[in-house]
Design a protein around this motif. Structure first.
Motif, PDB file in Angstrom:
ATOM      1  N   UNK A  37       0.830  -1.215   0.000  1.00 26.27           N
ATOM      2  CA  UNK A  37       0.000   0.000   0.000  1.00 26.27           C
ATOM      3  C   UNK A  37       0.863   1.262   0.000  1.00 26.27           C
ATOM      4  N   UNK A  38       2.012   1.162   0.627  1.00 25.73           N
ATOM      5  CA  UNK A  38       2.889   2.341   0.670  1.00 25.73           C
ATOM      6  C   UNK A  38       3.924   2.325  -0.444  1.00 25.73           C
ATOM      7  N   UNK A  39       4.031   1.193  -1.142  1.00 23.96           N
ATOM      8  CA  UNK A  39       5.031   1.075  -2.190  1.00 23.96           C
ATOM      9  C   UNK A  39       6.426   1.293  -1.616  1.00 23.96           C
ATOM     10  N   UNK A  40       6.690   0.662  -0.509  1.00 20.16           N
ATOM     11  CA  UNK A  40       7.964   0.918   0.178  1.00 20.16           C
ATOM     12  C   UNK A  40       8.322  -0.276   1.056  1.00 20.16           C
ATOM     13  N   UNK A  41       9.627  -0.425   1.330  1.00 18.69           N
ATOM     14  CA  UNK A  41      10.064  -1.388   2.343  1.00 18.69           C
ATOM     15  C   UNK A  41       9.857  -0.771   3.715  1.00 18.69           C
ATOM     16  N   UNK A  42       9.522  -1.603   4.686  1.00 23.01           N
ATOM     17  CA  UNK A  42       9.319  -1.105   6.052  1.00 23.01           C
ATOM     18  C   UNK A  42      10.196  -1.922   7.010  1.00 23.01           C
ATOM     19  N   UNK A  43      11.059  -1.230   7.750  1.00 19.60           N
ATOM     20  CA  UNK A  43      11.942  -1.905   8.709  1.00 19.60           C
ATOM     21  C   UNK A  43      11.546  -1.526  10.122  1.00 19.60           C
ATOM     22  N   UNK A  44      11.353  -2.517  10.985  1.00 18.18           N
ATOM     23  CA  UNK A  44      10.930  -2.228  12.362  1.00 18.18           C
ATOM     24  C   UNK A  44      11.931  -2.729  13.412  1.00 18.18           C
TER      25      UNK A  44
END
Ligand code: HEM
Length: 423
Positions: A37-44
Motif C-alpha cells: 500500500x505504501x510502495x515501500x520497504x518497512x523496517x521495524x
C-alpha cells in the motif's frame, strides 16, 4: 508467517492508541517487509533501522526528480532538496557545516537561562488557575520561542513564522508520504523564505552578538548560494518546532501515566538526563526516517531495487526487545544510549542537545512547580500521522499554589543544591 498490516494504518486514531502493540505485531510477522500500500520497504527492527540509517548505499534525497512532483508542490520540493536532511554527501556535509557551529553543546548550554525564563513565565501564568493545556500553552510555544531567540527574530514576527511552519510540517508529516494535497505548504514555505531573506539582510535591527542570526548574516554577504542558507534556516524552524512540541507532550503524558517514575525523578533529579533519553525512546516524536536505494542492493537478506523507498521506523526500533529488554516498561535506570529517536549516522539530529535541554528544563518545572499534577480525564487524542507521534491536546490539573508556595519551592530546590549536567 502472515503478511504484516500496512504501516499506513498507523495513522488511524485507533492504531495510534495502541501503536506499540501494532508495531510489535508487525515485527513479529516480518521485521523487514515490502508494504504494497505504501510502495515501500518497512523496517521495524533496531538492527536494520540503525544499519540502514547510516548506509551510504541509501540516499536521503526526498525528490530525486523534481519535475515529476506535482506543479503545486514543486516549489516546496525545490526548497526541501536544498536542506541537509534531504541531501547526501558531499552536499550534506557542506550544508550541515553552514549552521552546525550554532548547535555545539557549549553554544546550546548558553541558552539555558533563556529557556528557563520562558518556561518560568508560562508556568507562572498557568499556576494560579490550577489547569493547563500542556500542548497549546507550553509544548507549542516554547520550541518556537527558543528557535526564534536563536535566530533573533523580533517578537512581533513570531506568530507569522508559526503559522507558516505548521502547514509545512503537516505536509511533511502527512500519512501520504509523497503528498500532493497540500499546496498551502508550498505557499507557506515561499513566505517563510521571503521573511528569512529579509531578516538576514536587513540593517535596521542589528543581530544580537553571537546569535545564530549574527553568524548567518555574516555568511549572507559571502555565501555564494544564499538560497541554501535560507532553506536550512527554514529547516531549523520546522525540524526544531513540531518535534520538540511532541517530545514535551509525549514525555509529560508518559510521566503522568507512570506516577512512580515521576516520583522517582522528583526524589532523584540526577536521573534527569537518563529520564530524557528513556522518554525519547519510550514514545519517540519522530517515528519514521525515509531512505531510497541508489542502486540495486542487498540489505538484511532482502533485495532492494534501485529507487525503492525504505522506511525506517525508529518508533518501532526503540521498542525492539532484542535491544531493550521489557521494551514497554518505562525505566530510567535502563542501560541506555542506543535509542534512535534522533536518528543515526551522518544525519543524526543537529538539534539533539537543544531538544534534550528544553525537555529537561520543562520536565523539571512540571514535576516541581505544579503540585498534584494529573491528567484531567479528557481522552487523549493523537495526531493523525505516520511520521510524527504527538498529542493534539493534553489537559492537566494541579493544586494552585498558595501565594508564597512558588518562592518557597524554588528556594528549596536551590538550597538542596541539586545539580547535574543538564540543569
Ligand atoms: C525531541 C526533538 C527532536 C527529535 C525527536 C528530532 C529527531 C530527528 C531525527 C530522527 C533526525 C534524523 C532524520 C533522518 O536521518 O532522516 C533529525 C535530524 C535533524 N534535526 Fe532533529 N529532532 C528534534 C529536535 C530538533 C531541534 C530542536 C532542531 C533544531 C533547532 C533539530 C534540527 C534537526 C536538523 C537540522 C536535522 C538534519 C540533520 C542532518 O541532516 O544532518 N531537531 N532530527
Amino acid at each position: 508467517m502472515h503478511t504484516p498490516a500496512s504501516l499506513l494504518l498507523a495513522a488511524r486514531p485507533r492504531t495510534q492508541e495502541r501503536l506499540y502493540d501494532f508495531y510489535e505485531e508487525m515485527r513479529t510477522a516480518d521485521d523487514f517487509f515490502w508494504d504494497r500500500r505504501l510502495d515501500a520497504w518497512v523496517a521495524t527492527s533496531h538492527a536494520v533501522v540503525s544499519r540502514a540509517a547510516g548506509d551510504p548505499r541509501l540516499s536521503s534525497v526526498r525528490y530525486p526528480d523534481i519535475e515529476a512532483v506535482s506543479e503545486e508542490l514543486r516549489p516546496l520540493a525545490r526548497v526541501l532538496s536544498r536542506q541537509m536532511v534531504y541531501s547526501d554527501a558531499p552536499a550534506h556535509s557542506r550544508l550541515r557545516a553552514l549552521i552546525s557551529r550554532a548547535f555545539t553543546p557549549r553554544a546550546v548550554a548558553m541558552l539555558r537561562d533563556r529557556i528557563s525564563g520562558a518556561v518560568d513565565q508560562i508556568i507562572a501564568q498557568a499556576a494560579p488557575t490550577g489547569r493547563m493545556e500542556i500542548v497549546t500553552d507550553l509544548a507549542r510555544p516554547l520550541p518556537l520561542t527558543v528557535i526564534c531567540d536563536l535566530l533573533d527574530v523580533p517578537e512581533g514576527d513570531r506568530g507569522a513564522l508559526a503559522s507558516w511552519s505548521d502547514p509545512i510540517a503537516a505536509a511533511i508529516g502527512s500519512s501520504r508520504l509523497d503528498t500532493d494535497h497540500n499546496c498551502s505548504a508550498s505557499q507557506s514555505m515561499a513566505r517563510m523564505l521571503a521573511y528569512l531573506r529579509d531578516l538576514l539582510t536587513r540593517h535596521d535591527i542589528p543581530p544580537a552578538p553571537h546569535s545564530l542570526r549574527a553568524l548567518l548574516t555574516a555568511k549572507a554577504h559571502t555565501d555564494q548560494d544564499f538560497d541554501e542558507l535560507l532553506a536550512n534556516c527554514a529547516l531549523l524552524l520546522i525540524a526544531g518546532h513540531e518535534t520538540t512540541t511532541h517530545f514535551i507532550g509525549n514525555a509529560a503524558v508518559a510521566l503522568l501515566r507512570h506516577p512512580h517514575a515521576a516520583d522517582q525523578l522528583r526524589r532523584q533529579p540526577d536521573l534527569m538526563p537518563a529520564a530524557v533519553e528513556e522518554l525519547l525512546r519510550y514514545d519517540s516524536p519522530v517515528q519514521l526516517m525515509l531512505r531510497r536505494a541508489r542502486h540495486d542492493l542487498d540489505l538484511a537478506g532482502r533485495t532492494i531495487a534501485a529507487g525503492q523507498v525504505v522506511l525506517l521506523v525508529c518508533g518501532a526500533a526503540n521498542r525492539d526487545p532484542a535491544v531493550f529488554p521489557d521494551p514497554h516498561v518505562l525505566d530510567f535506570q535502563r542501560p541506555g544510549g542506543r535509542h534512535v529517536a534522533f536518528g543515526y549516522g551522518p544525519h543524526f539530529c543537529l538539534g539533539a542537545a537543544l531538544a534534550r535541554l528544553e525537555g529537561a528544563i520543562v520536565l523539571k518545572a512540571l514535576l516541581t512547580r505544579l503540585p498534584g499534577l494529573q491528567l484531567d480525564g479528557t481522552p487523549l487524542q493523537w495526531q493523525r500521522s505516520v511520521n510524527f507521534r504527538g498529542l493534539t491536546h493534553l489537559n492537566v490539573s494541579f493544586t494552585p499554589p498558595s501565594p508564597d508556595h512558588d518562592s518557597v519551592t524554588r528556594a528549596c530546590i536551590e538550597s538542596a543544591g541539586h545539580s547535574h549536567p543538564l540543569l
